[in-house]
Structures are given as structure tokens and as C-alpha cells.
Design an enzyme around this catalytic site. Sequence first.
Site: not given
Lengths: 526, 526
Positions: B212, B218, B502, B356, B269-270, B387
Amino acid sequence: MINWNNLDTLEAFKELKETPLVDLNKVMSGEAGAERVKTYNIPMAEGLNYNFAAKKVDDTTLKALEKLATEAELSNKFAALYNGEVVNTGENRLVLHHMTRGQLGEAVNADGVDKRTFYTTQQKRIAEFADKVHNGAITNGAGEKFTTVVQIGIGGSDLGPRAMYIALENWAKKNNSFKMEAHFISNVDPDDASAVLASIDVAHSLFILVSKSGTTLETLTNESFVKNALKEAGLDPAKHMIAVTSETSPLAKSDDYLDAFYMDDYIGGRFSSTSSVGGAVLSLAFGPDVFADFLEGASAEDKLALNKDILKNPAMLDALIGVYERNVLGYECTAVLPYSQGLSRFPAHLQQLDMESNGKSVNRFNEPVNYPTGPVIFGEPGTNGQHSFYQLLHQGTNIVPLQFIGFKNSQLENDVTIQDSTSQQKLCANVAAQIVAFACGKDDENPNKTFKGGRPSSIITGDKLTPKSLGALLSHFENKVMFQGFLWNINSFDQEGVQLGKVLAKRVLAHDTDGALKVYSQMLGI
Amino acid sequence: MINWNNLDTLEAFKELKETPLVDLNKVMSGEAGAERVKTYNIPMAEGLNYNFAAKKVDDTTLKALEKLATEAELSNKFAALYNGEVVNTGENRLVLHHMTRGQLGEAVNADGVDKRTFYTTQQKRIAEFADKVHNGAITNGAGEKFTTVVQIGIGGSDLGPRAMYIALENWAKKNNSFKMEAHFISNVDPDDASAVLASIDVAHSLFILVSKSGTTLETLTNESFVKNALKEAGLDPAKHMIAVTSETSPLAKSDDYLDAFYMDDYIGGRFSSTSSVGGAVLSLAFGPDVFADFLEGASAEDKLALNKDILKNPAMLDALIGVYERNVLGYECTAVLPYSQGLSRFPAHLQQLDMESNGKSVNRFNEPVNYPTGPVIFGEPGTNGQHSFYQLLHQGTNIVPLQFIGFKNSQLENDVTIQDSTSQQKLCANVAAQIVAFACGKDDENPNKTFKGGRPSSIITGDKLTPKSLGALLSHFENKVMFQGFLWNINSFDQEGVQLGKVLAKRVLAHDTDGALKVYSQMLGI
């Protein structure tokens, strides 16, 4: 003569509860903080280090933990286990997964054989088989080499081997050890098997059916799926399948398989990565030497777990700190955060290892316990997690202890420099930053930008994720879980909690239901 | 005029705390239990159903929850949000993700444009672009069709789109809607980008850079990785990349990209899977029609969230029950357990979405709150989880509320009958069985084989996982998280908790550290 006592009956535990709490923000600040990071650091095997500076302990706490280790007889209990006592009391079984990678104590004889010999024999048989597949002595029906291996298994027959395969795939490619691509089929959801089968070259695929009992519903169902696909492709399933199972299972010595490799009742599924369960797929994928190195790393780390001094025994210390966090500080979860893409499924494996072993409410004498046992385990690799759930870890209302893992070097050694640093340096900078951010926090006049800190973590560091360091890492967590089970006085090696669901599912499939179960079944079209 | 008050100041919450506890084992037993399963069931959009029979609520609790919904003004707050008020107060932003798939209220004008028009324009531009890629009007430099799409993004630019891609991949293959294979690069660990690049045909790959702000470390680092790989292959990066970003970012209108598609500050974002962030990769992978169907499903479910009657509003009811579990019953975690291999990464997406958004300790006025907020979210697909960690869920010392998801039909409709049932039937039988096992438990004279029950769950059922039902499912959880944020009086739309890490990571890379941070950095080779 070992005393198996509940945690809350131990004098040392009572003393531990009385030790003063450590102010993490304070002890991690300034030059004293730097000293602490240097001091609270224990060498592990294969160049790894366990650093617990950012845990809420100090020398007083450590002394209390040492007393607890002694009073709980952790070393004696471990010795009983590797010397072949029936430590899995609920199922009346020995617990011998350490013996798949070495012999820590006495020879153990069971079922009429020396168990170390039994495990090494299987390892050798797998190595020979894998070599033959790799050199073309064993081929498909058309005399062509197998290129792909597919493990069919669920739970311990899936999560550990899959996590280890992913952890070593890129390392093997870089180091010319990559022999065959591996895939995994686990879920009874037919979309799992269908999708895997559609993505591979079935004619050149070798399938490994993994089930100790030979009766696991999901695994047998998926075997039929695979056999159908082989037959539809005009191939003979018996020429494309091997089995990993116990010698007494219906899968052993059957003409349906090219060969069978054995495990036994003394290896729990979640502890089976170093047995034939991990051995077959990893030896086929990367060659037997890589698997042998993996075992060597695990064996080296196992030896450290023998130390009675908790400051020389990282697994025991990690276990003790975890119990302190769970039973004194009251934390319910633990997050596993490897800063390594290769370890992307390692948290899922530890989730099973820990939660299935220690998610128990009764002690080893089947008496209810009055204290919390195993925590909820979850995690994703960093830096991904930083952009996901770390918000809650930093500023949520509950504290979640953290287990970081980080390596100085990448596996593929292919990197790019942006803004004066490589990606690997950025990765390492982030994990270092996170530890300090969680521990020390930051004040701000805006409470929404305030970080309270006081959030404990440990980190395991290493040079690189290799077969040996991966083996050491796995052993560390297996032994941590074992020591915690001893402290909680529970049996970490059975899993009665999975039975009821199986029984009820069978009833649904037999249309033998009433009440709520019947309505749910109808809603789901059964 | 809306009153934004803390949960613990509401009269209805005080009343909720006084309502009698429900004995789940009892109410779920016998024919009354069957009736309850039929009654406590709410239709959702696209053939889904939300069933809350196995939650610890009864008609009294539901009345108290209804009062709480009213006093907390949940519907008014939702209306304020979709009508364009600044609900994200911390960042002074509107919250408009619903508008990427419909318009629930008034037209919203911001930045000088009608926002619904803005989002539909981007959707149309992406559709046209994707059609041109599919029909060969847009090709690589050699005039050849692109076969592969690779999303470069992290957090919300990765988890949601990746989970949606995996959820629809097999459906699309079965329904002749599969256009291009998609891959994802997210981690700053160089092994992530290296491995993806080594596994694809770079010359026929189209890369989507998603950020954005256009400044995510990253993502920019991984872009350089990709550009290097393209150049090394003798290709022009500008002919292989598109951008998804805000119109004001450095990535917009740059010659470095074939084209750019836009999002804005009003889409977190999420919450961005239904925006250009999910739109570009999903339209390229499956075609614009499939993405449109996905939006239609989300839009239909959004409309249900408008209902003031909580028994006609599954997201609001789910939110209220969750707050009851967290703030009255005191449960710290929630497990998401989809019985669908296609939803294998849906829990990882919900983990971000929920943790978040609601992992906060201050209210929307930046005052500390005195009650627990967002829970820890984790999960894996069933039957795999059975399992693995279900042992702790059944017999551990803490109760973890469960969110099951199940579908009558598989996506690939390729199945096998073993012991008189298909794999899909076995899958569905298992989820039905688990709900009842968790709720009702089972007595046994051996406490180790005893299941206490009383462990609450809900289930969302459906016919099949399709683009539309996936959209509805996503909307349900997005709206649940939003309503919970309203109840806790927190801002679910910022994420200040990610900032400190950050800042410290930058200091490490600039070698501007001291104390503990310096020692950790050195340990990690920086």
C-alpha cells in the site's frame, strides 16, 4: 527407586512460587542487560546456543529451578526411560525414541531383541533400499527410475517427517544431496489425495505407507486412493509401494509392498522422526548420509540432556523455565517463531509434539492433577508473523512466552543487498529487535503507541540450518517436552484424548446415532 | 450520536455476568440435545449455516447478549463505519473494505471521488488486464503467454490472498476456471524468494508487487530479488511486473511496471482480500468471473450483518458469544478447525485478521482497558488436527473454544469407498463426532480415559467450498472481528504494536545499538 510425585507436592515448587519476580524491562536494560545476554547463554550441540536472557529468571530463580530439577529427579527419570523402564505406564510400554539415534545407557532388550540393534538394522535396510532406488537397481515396472516419493500417513507419520523434509529441501538442493522430490498425503479429505496425485508423475512415484498399527483409517483410505490411481494408470501398486509399520501389523511381510521397514510400540508417533517413519522418506529424498547426519545431530543433543547441571542442559532448563511460566506466572500459550523459511512447518510439528504429549489432566497414576499442564503451542516463521499476529503479542491483554529460532546464514546462500544490508541481515536484525522490543518495551505519551514490555522470550541461535543442526533442534524440543511431563508427573507418551472422537465417528458411519450426533450427521449429509 | 463505551461500563454486560452458566454436557444430551442442534442454527449466505448449539448459551444468555448488542449499539456502529465515518480514529481513516464488494449504505465521498466507483473501477481494470493476459493480448517480451503469477507481499498482502488461492485452486481446476498457477513470496528470509524463483519458469511469470505504502521493507527487498533473477535470465523486469499500491505511493504510475492497480488507506491489509490486493492475483489465477463470484458471496454475507436481530445476524451473534467466552467464561484462545483441505491456510489468515485487529490494550480513546480483548487464534485442517493437538483440546487443563467448518461435498469430487463409506463421508462423520465428543464427553472408571466434555464449539456448514461460499465465509469472520472490536471499544483497524520492532531492526542494520540489542545482533552475525 524413583519418587513420582505431583508438582504441587514438591517443596522446591513451593519455594519457587515464593521467589521474587524478575522485572524483565529492568534487567534487560543498559549494560547490565548486555552482560545478561552474554551470561544467560548455553551451548547446545552442532553450534547451536540456547539463550534465555529475556526470560523472567535471575540467579535466585535459577537456583530454585535447580532444586526443583533435583527434587523432581529429572535426570533419574530420564535414565529410567532410556534404560528401558516402562515409563509409558498407561499403555505399558517402554519409551525408546532416543535409541533410534544412539544409546544413552544400558542395552535394552525387548521382544527378544536388542533394541538398538533393531533400530540400526532398520536404518541400514532403509539406506540400502534408498541407494538401490537412487542407482536404479530398484525401478518401476517399466525399468525406469523413481523420481518422486510420497508419504501416506497422518499425525506423527506426517507432521514431523514433512517439517524435516521442508527444513532440508533447500539445503539439499544447494549441497547436491537432493535425490527425489517428496510429497505428503495425510487428510482423509479426498481433496488432499486427489490434488497430490494430480500434481505428480504417478508412474515414477514410490509411495510409503506409514502406520504403526496398520489400521489408521485415514492412511488406509488414502492407500486405496493411491492404489486406484496406480491401477487407472495401468500400473501395479505392489511395484510402487513400501510400508513402514510394526512387525506385527497386517502391512508387514505383505506382497502388496516392495518392501517393509519396521518401527515398534516404543516409538510414539510424535517422537518418530528419527525412526523408520522419518528415515524412509528422508533417506529417499536426500540420501542415507543426510539422514545419518540428522541422527548424529539429535544424538549429540541427547547427550547434553544427560547433564545434571541445569546450566549445561538446555532442554532441562528450557523445560523448567516453561513450567515456571505456566504454573507460577500463569501463562497459557507459547509461540514458536523460527526466523527461517525452512522451518515453516516446524511449529506445526512442535504443536503436536507438545500438545499431544502434555495436554493431560491426570497424573501417571490416573489421578486428576490440580495445576495447569501443557500450554497451547502455535507459530509461523518470522518475519511473516511480524506482519500478522505479533500485534497481539506486543500489545494484547495476555502475555504469551516466545521461543525464537535464528541462524546467521541462509540455506541457499543466494542473497541481495538493499539499503546496505542483505536479506539475511535484515532477517537477523528483525529477530534481535523483536526480543528487545518484547522484553523492554517503550514508553510513549500516547498509550496506543506504548509497549509495556515484560514479555519473555528465549532464542536458539545457530550458524545454519543443516541436517545436523536440525537434528539437534528436534532433540532439544523432544527432551524439553519429556522433562516437562516429568515435572507435571503426567504420562507424556499416551494419547487417550483422541479415542472418543474415533469411536463416535465410527458410530456416525454405521448410522448408529441418536440425539445431537444424529442431527449433526444429517446436517453434514450423512 | 453513538456512545462509545467500555464493555465493563455497560449494564447489559453486568447482567450477562450474572446469567446462570449453561451445563453443556446436559443440554446437548438426549432428544433435547437434538432439538437444540436444530434450533440453534442460523442461515448464512450462499447455503452456509452457523450452528451454535454446542456453545455454552441458552435462551437466557441469548437475551442478555441481545441486550448487550443493543446497548453497545453494534448496528449503529457498523452503519457509521459503512457510511464513511472515521472509525479508525488512531490513524484518522475511514474503514471501507465492505465497499470493495457492495454498498451497504450511503455513497461515500473521500479524496474527491465516490469510493464505490473507485473500487469497482479498479476491479474492472484488473478484469480487463487479466483477460488480456489470458487471451494473449498482453505477453512477455518474446510475445509468449504468461503461465504463472507470483504475488510479492507480506502480512495482509500475503496471508489472505494466499489462503483464498489455496481455497479455490482445486475448485477452479475441476470447473475449468484455472488460468494461471500462483506462487507467493513474502518472507525477508532470502531462502523464500530463492526457492520460489527456482521452482518457476521466470520467463513466463508475471509478478505482482503489493504494498500500500510502497515502502514495506520485505516487499521491496523481494522485488529486487525478483528483478535480479529476471535480469540474469536476460529479461526486462518492467515487462514482467505489475503493482498493487495506493495512488500516492512511489510505485504508482512508474515505468517499472506494466500497469498499476490501486487500493487506498481505507482498506486495512488484513481486510484487503476483496480489494485489488486479492483481486489481481485471484483474477489472474482463476479469471475475473471467479473473483466476481467471490465478491458476490462476501456482499451477500455483509447484508446479513445489517440485521439488528442477533438471531438473524450470524457474525454479530458469533462475536457476542466470543466476548462471553473471553470476558465471562475466561477462555484465552480460540481454535479454527476447517474440515476441508482447501481451507488449510484459512486459520493462518484468521490468525492475522483477529489477533492483529483485536490484540489491543487501549480503547479507541487511547485509555487502557481493564478486561481481556482479542484471543489467541490457531488451527489446522481436520482430520489432521485430530492426530495432532486435539489431545490437549479434549483432555488438557484449559478449555479452548472451537470453530469448526465443514462441507457436505469435496471440491474435486474424486472419491473412494472403503468400509462402506467415502472419504468425504468419513471427513464429515469426524467433524460431527468431534463436536459431540467435546460437548458431552464420556465417563470412564479410568480417569485417563474420561472426557469431561463441556468444551464449547460452533460449526459453519455448507454444501461445498466455492468462490461464493468462500466469500461469505470470509465476510463472516471479518464482520465478527469488527463487532468484537466494537464490544471491546477498541480500534480494530490500526496496528501500532508492529512499529517498535521495525524501529529497532533499522537501528540494528545501521549499527546504532547498545546494551542487550547489540549483543543479540552480534550473536546473529550483524
